[in-house]
Scaffold this motif. Structure first.
Motif, short mmCIF file in Angstrom:
data_model
loop_
_atom_site.label_atom_id
_atom_site.label_comp_id
_atom_site.label_asym_id
_atom_site.label_seq_id
_atom_site.Cartn_x
_atom_site.Cartn_y
_atom_site.Cartn_z
N PRO A 90 -4.07 -0.14 -7.69
CA PRO A 90 -5.00 0.97 -7.45
C PRO A 90 -6.30 0.52 -6.78
O PRO A 90 -6.81 1.20 -5.88
CB PRO A 90 -5.28 1.51 -8.86
CG PRO A 90 -4.15 1.03 -9.70
CD PRO A 90 -3.62 -0.22 -9.07
N ALA A 91 -6.81 -0.66 -7.15
CA ALA A 91 -8.11 -1.09 -6.62
C ALA A 91 -8.04 -1.38 -5.13
O ALA A 91 -9.03 -1.27 -4.42
CB ALA A 91 -8.58 -2.35 -7.37
N ALA A 94 -7.53 1.53 -0.91
CA ALA A 94 -8.28 1.91 0.28
C ALA A 94 -7.90 1.06 1.47
O ALA A 94 -8.09 1.47 2.61
CB ALA A 94 -9.78 1.79 0.01
N PHE A 95 -7.36 -0.14 1.21
CA PHE A 95 -7.02 -1.04 2.30
C PHE A 95 -5.59 -0.84 2.80
O PHE A 95 -5.17 -1.51 3.72
CB PHE A 95 -7.21 -2.49 1.88
CG PHE A 95 -8.65 -2.87 1.73
CD1 PHE A 95 -9.37 -3.31 2.84
CD2 PHE A 95 -9.30 -2.77 0.51
CE1 PHE A 95 -10.70 -3.64 2.74
CE2 PHE A 95 -10.63 -3.10 0.40
CZ PHE A 95 -11.33 -3.54 1.51
N PRO A 97 -3.87 1.79 4.38
CA PRO A 97 -3.63 2.20 5.77
C PRO A 97 -4.02 1.10 6.75
O PRO A 97 -3.31 0.84 7.73
CB PRO A 97 -4.52 3.43 5.96
CG PRO A 97 -5.06 3.79 4.64
CD PRO A 97 -4.81 2.67 3.69
N LEU A 98 -5.14 0.44 6.46
CA LEU A 98 -5.61 -0.63 7.36
C LEU A 98 -4.57 -1.74 7.44
O LEU A 98 -4.22 -2.21 8.52
CB LEU A 98 -6.94 -1.18 6.85
CG LEU A 98 -7.45 -2.36 7.66
CD1 LEU A 98 -7.88 -1.92 9.04
CD2 LEU A 98 -8.59 -3.06 6.95
N SER A 101 -1.77 -0.75 9.59
CA SER A 101 -1.97 -0.81 11.05
C SER A 101 -2.08 -2.26 11.51
O SER A 101 -1.61 -2.59 12.59
CB SER A 101 -3.16 0.03 11.52
OG SER A 101 -4.07 0.28 10.52
N ILE A 102 -2.68 -3.15 10.68
CA ILE A 102 -2.75 -4.55 11.10
C ILE A 102 -1.34 -5.11 11.26
O ILE A 102 -1.05 -5.80 12.23
CB ILE A 102 -3.55 -5.40 10.08
CG1 ILE A 102 -5.01 -4.98 10.10
CG2 ILE A 102 -3.43 -6.88 10.41
CD1 ILE A 102 -5.88 -5.78 9.18
N ASN A 104 1.39 -3.45 11.91
CA ASN A 104 2.03 -2.87 13.10
C ASN A 104 1.52 -3.50 14.38
O ASN A 104 2.28 -3.86 15.26
CB ASN A 104 1.78 -1.36 13.15
CG ASN A 104 2.71 -0.63 12.22
OD1 ASN A 104 3.73 -1.18 11.82
ND2 ASN A 104 2.36 0.58 11.86
#
Lengths: 257, 394
Positions: A90-91, A94-95, A97-98, A101-102, A104
Motif C-alpha cells: 500500500p505504501a 503511488a509509484f 503507474p510510474l 511506464s518506466i 514500458n
C-alpha cells in the motif's frame, strides 16, 4: 525441447532427455577440447589460416562470460523483486503507474544501445557490460514480479489473512511462493538477453565468448564465428531449457500449471 | 490515486513521485552539467550548471528549471505537472544551447562541448515527470497521437534550428550528414523490411498453426529456440550460411545478395521476428470467443470467410501487439548489423566504440532509442485503436 506429457510413450519421454544430454556433451567438448573439431571447421576456415581459436582458452572465456551474466542477473533479480514488492505494498502504490511506464519505456531501449551508452559513463571493460546487463535485466524481472504479485487469487490472500498471518508472513509464505513461477519466467527472459548482450560486451573490451566471434568477423574467419556462435548458442538454449524445466516443476507444486 | 491515507499528514496533496523527481533533480544539479574538452577524444573538465555561462543566463534558466520541477508536485493536477515537465525541458535546452555558445567562445578551434551526467540525469527526471503526469491523465489514442506528433515536431524544430550544432554531437553529425541519412534509411529498411517479410511468412504460418494443433507445439518450440540464440552469434552464423548459398546459386549473386553486409543481417532479423509474429497470430486467433465462431458457422460462412470476417478482426489487437514486439526488437537488433558491414546506426555505434569517441556512439545510439520509442508508442496507439473498432461496430 519440450517435455512430453507424463502418459506419453516411453520413446517420447526419453527423446528430449537424450537430446539434452547430447547437447551438453557437444557443448562440453566444444569448450574443453576444441582441437577435436578441427576437421569439422577446417573446410570453412580461410586457407592456411587458423581453424581453432587459441588466443585465449575457451574455458576461461566461457567462465568469464557466465560469471558476468550470473553476477548481473543476480543483482537485477534482487533489486527488481524488491522494487516489485515495494510497489505492490500500500505504501508504494503511488509509484505503481510510474514504475509501469518506466518498464514500458525502458524495454524499448535496445540492449546494445544500453551497452553503448554505458561506455561514455563508465569507460571500457567489465564495468559498462555489468551495468548494462544489470539495468536491462531489471525490466523483465520487475514486470513479471509485478504481474505475479498482482494477479494472485484473492481467495488465497483472504484465507492467508484469515489464518492470522502477519503482512510479512503473508509475503514470504504465500505471495512470493505463489508468484515464483511467473518471477522465474522473467528471470529466464533476462538471463537469455544477458547472455546475448554479454556477447556484444566484447566490443567494449569485456572478456566474453563474443571475442571469438568478433575475431572471426574481423579476419573473415568463418570457423571462429561458427565456433563462438555455437558455444554461446548452446549455452543459451540449455539455460533456457533448464529454466523452463524449473518453472514447470515449481508451477506444478504451486498448482498453477 | 486520491487515497492519501499512507502519506504523512504534512505531505498530503503532494505526489510522491513528484517529490522524488524534485529531490533527484536537485541532486543532479550538483553533478557536472556540461563538459569542455580540448579536442574530440581527450577527457574534459566537467562544469556545474551555474558555471557554464554568465549569471544573466544561468540564473533565469535554473529558476525556470526549479519552477518546472516544483509544478510537478501537486498530486491532483496532472495537466499542471505535464506543463511543469515541459517548462523544465525548455529550461534544460536553453541552458544547454546558451552554455555551448558561451563555452565555445573562449575555447580553441578543436574544442568540444557536450552535455555531461548532470544534464542527462535532469533530462531523465523531466521526461519521467512528463511520463508520470501523462500516465495519470490516461490520454486516449487520438490525444496520444497528437502528443507524439507534437513532441516529434518540437524535437525536429530544435534540431533544425541549429541550436544544438555547437555541441560536440552536432559537429559529429555535421561531418557525417549524408552518411547519417544513409544510415537512417538503411536502419529503417533493415527493421521494417525484415518485419514485412516475417509478417508475410509468419501470418500464414500462424494461421496454419492455429488450424493444425500438431504443428503448433513443434513450430513454436523451434522458433523459441531460434529466439534464444544470441544476436551476435546469429548474425555471425548467417554470414557463412548465406555465403554458401550464394556460391551454390550464382543467380542470387546477380541479384546483389552477398554473404556479408545487408543480406545476412536482414535474414537474421527475419528469423528473430518469426516467433512474436507466429505466437501472437496463434494467440490472437485463439482469442476469438467461441459463440462468435459458432454464430459465423451458423450463418453459413466458409472457413475462409470466417477467418477474414470474424477471427482476424477479433484477434487484430493481439496480432498488432506481436508486430509491436518485432518492430521494437528489430530496431534494436539492427544495430548489430553495423558489426558485419550491414549499415544502419550500428555503424556509428561501433565506429565510436573503436575510436573511443563518445559523441559518435551517441550519434548512433540516441536515434536508435528514439526510433524504438516512437515505434513502440505508435504501435500502442494502433493496438488501442484496433481494440475499439469492434465495439463501435457492435
Amino acid at each position: 525441447m519440450t517435455t512430453a506429457p507424463r502418459n506419453a510413450p516411453m520413446a517420447l519421454r526419453v527423446a528430449p532427455m537424450a537430446l539434452r544430454l547430447a547437447l551438453i556433451i557437444l557443448l562440453a567438448a566444444l569448450v574443453l577440447a576444441p582441437g577435436l573439431f578441427e576437421p569439422v571447421f577446417a573446410p570453412i576456415a580461410p586457407v592456411g589460416g587458423p581453424v581453432i581459436y587459441t588466443r585465449s582458452s575457451l574455458l576461461s572465456l566461457s567462465l568469464s562470460h557466465l560469471g558476468l551474466v550470473a553476477a548481473a542477473s543476480l543483482a537485477s533479480t534482487i533489486v527488481a523483486v524488491t522494487l516489485a514488492i515495494l510497489v505492490t505494498r500500500p505504501a508504494g502504490e503511488a509509484f505503481r503507474p510510474l514504475s509501469r511506464s518506466i518498464t514500458n519505456i525502458g524495454q524499448t531501449f535496445p540492449p546494445v544501445a544500453v551497452l553503448a551508452l554505458a561506455v561514455p559513463a563508465l569507460g571500457f571493460g567489465v564495468g559498462p557490460t555489468l551495468v548494462a546487463l544489470f539495468l536491462y535485466g531489471l525490466l523483465p524481472i520487475f514486470e513479471n514480479a509485478m504481474t505475479g504479485l498482482t494477479t494472485l487469487p484473492p481467495q488465497v490472500l483472504e484465507a492467508a489473512r484469515g489464518t492470522g498471518l502477519s503482512r510479512r508472513q503473508r509475503l514470504w509464505q504465500v505471495e512470493l511462493p505463489l508468484a515464483a513461477p511467473v518471477i522465474l519466467a522473467g528471470i529466464r527472459l533476462s538471463l537469455v538477453i544477458a547472455l546475448g548482450t554479454a556477447t556484444i560486451g566484447s566490443t567494449v573490451a569485456a572478456r566474453t565468448l563474443g571475442e571469438v566471434i568478433i575475431a572471426g568477423l574481423l579476419t573473415s574467419n568463418t570457423a571462429f564465428v561458427l565456433q563462438g556462435g555455437l558455444i554461446v548458442g548452446l549455452f543459451a538454449a540449455l539455460l533456457y531449457d533448464a529454466m523452463v524445466q524449473i518453472e514447470r516443476r515449481l508451477a506444478r507444486r504451486m498448482g498453477r500449471s | 490515486m486520491s487515497d492519501t491515507a499512507t502519506t504523512p499528514a504534512g505531505l498530503r496533496g503532494l505526489s510522491p513521485p513528484g517529490l522524488l523527481f524534485a529531490v533527484l533533480g536537485a541532486v543532479s544539479l550538483l553533478l557536472p552539467f556540461m563538459t569542455l574538452r580540448a579536442n574530440r577524444i581527450v577527457a574534459g573538465e566537467g562544469l556545474p550548471a551555474w558555471q557554464i555561462a554568465e549569471p544573466g543566463i544561468t540564473l533565469p534558466g535554473l529558476t525556470v528549471l526549479a519552477l518546472g520541477l516544483a509544478l510537478g508536485l501537486p498530486a491532483s493536477r496532472p495537466a499542471l505537472r505535464l506543463g511543469g515537465a515541459l517548462l523544465a525541458l525548455a529550461a534544460l535546452i536553453f541552458l544547454l544551447t546558451n552554455g555551448a555558445t558561451a563555452l565555445m567562445q573562449d575555447a580553441g578551434d578543436y574544442a568540444r562541448v557536450s552535455p555531461a551526467s548532470g544534464f542527462w540525469c535532469l533530462l531523465a527526471v523531466t521526461l519521467l515527470l512528463a511520463a508520470d503526469a501523462l500516465a495519470q491523465m490516461r490520454p486516449g489514442p487520438a490525444l496520444r497521437a497528437v502528443l507524439l506528433a507534437g513532441a516529434l515536431g518540437a524535437l525536429w524544430a530544435t534540431l533544425a534550428s541549429g541550436l544544438l550544432s555547437e555541441l560536440s554531437i552536432g559537429i559529429e553529425y555535421a561531418s557525417r550528414a549524408s552518411g547519417f541519412a544513409r544510415a537512417t534509411v538503411r536502419h529503417l529498411w533493415l527493421s521494417l523490411g525484415s518485419l514485412a517479410v516475417a509478417a508475410a511468412i509468419g501470418f500464414p504460418l500462424g494461421i496454419a498453426c492455429h488450424r493444425v494443433p500438431a504443428m503448433r507445439a513443434a513450430t513454436l518450440a523451434t522458433l523459441s529456440f531460434v529466439q534464444t540464440i544470441p544476436s551476435l552469434a546469429m548474425f555471425g552464423i548467417m554470414i557463412p550460411l548465406l555465403g554458401a548459398l550464394v556460391t551454390a546459386l550464382p543467380a542470387l549473386q546477380a541479384m546483389g545478395i552477398a554473404g556479408i553486409g545487408f543480406a545476412p543481417a536482414f535474414v537474421a532479423l527475419v528469423l528473430y521476428s518469426l516467433l512474436p509474429v507466429v505466437a501472437n497470430t496463434v494467440a490472437g486467433l485463439d482469442a476469438a470467443p467461441k459463440p462468435a465462431i459458432e454464430a459465423a458457422r451458423g450463418m453459413g460462412l466458409t472457413p475462409m470467410q470466417r477467418l477474414w470476417q470474424v477471427e482476424l478482426p477479433l484477434g487484430l489487437p493481439v496480432l498488432l501487439a506481436g508486430v509491436r514486439i518485432v518492430l521494437v526488437q528489430n530496431i534494436g537488433l539492427a544495430v548489430i548489423a553495423g558489426l558485419i558491414g550491414g549499415g544502419g546506426y550500428g555503424t556509428f555505434v561501433f565506429q565510436g566504440l573503436n575510436q573511443t569517441a563518445t559523441d559518435l556512439i551517441l550519434l548512433g545510439a540516441l536515434p536508435t532509442v528514439l526510433l524504438a520509442m516512437v515505434a513502440a508508442i505508435t504501435m500502442d496507439i494502433l493496438v488501442d485503436l484496433s481494440r475499439r473498432t469492434p465495439e463501435h461496430a457492435r
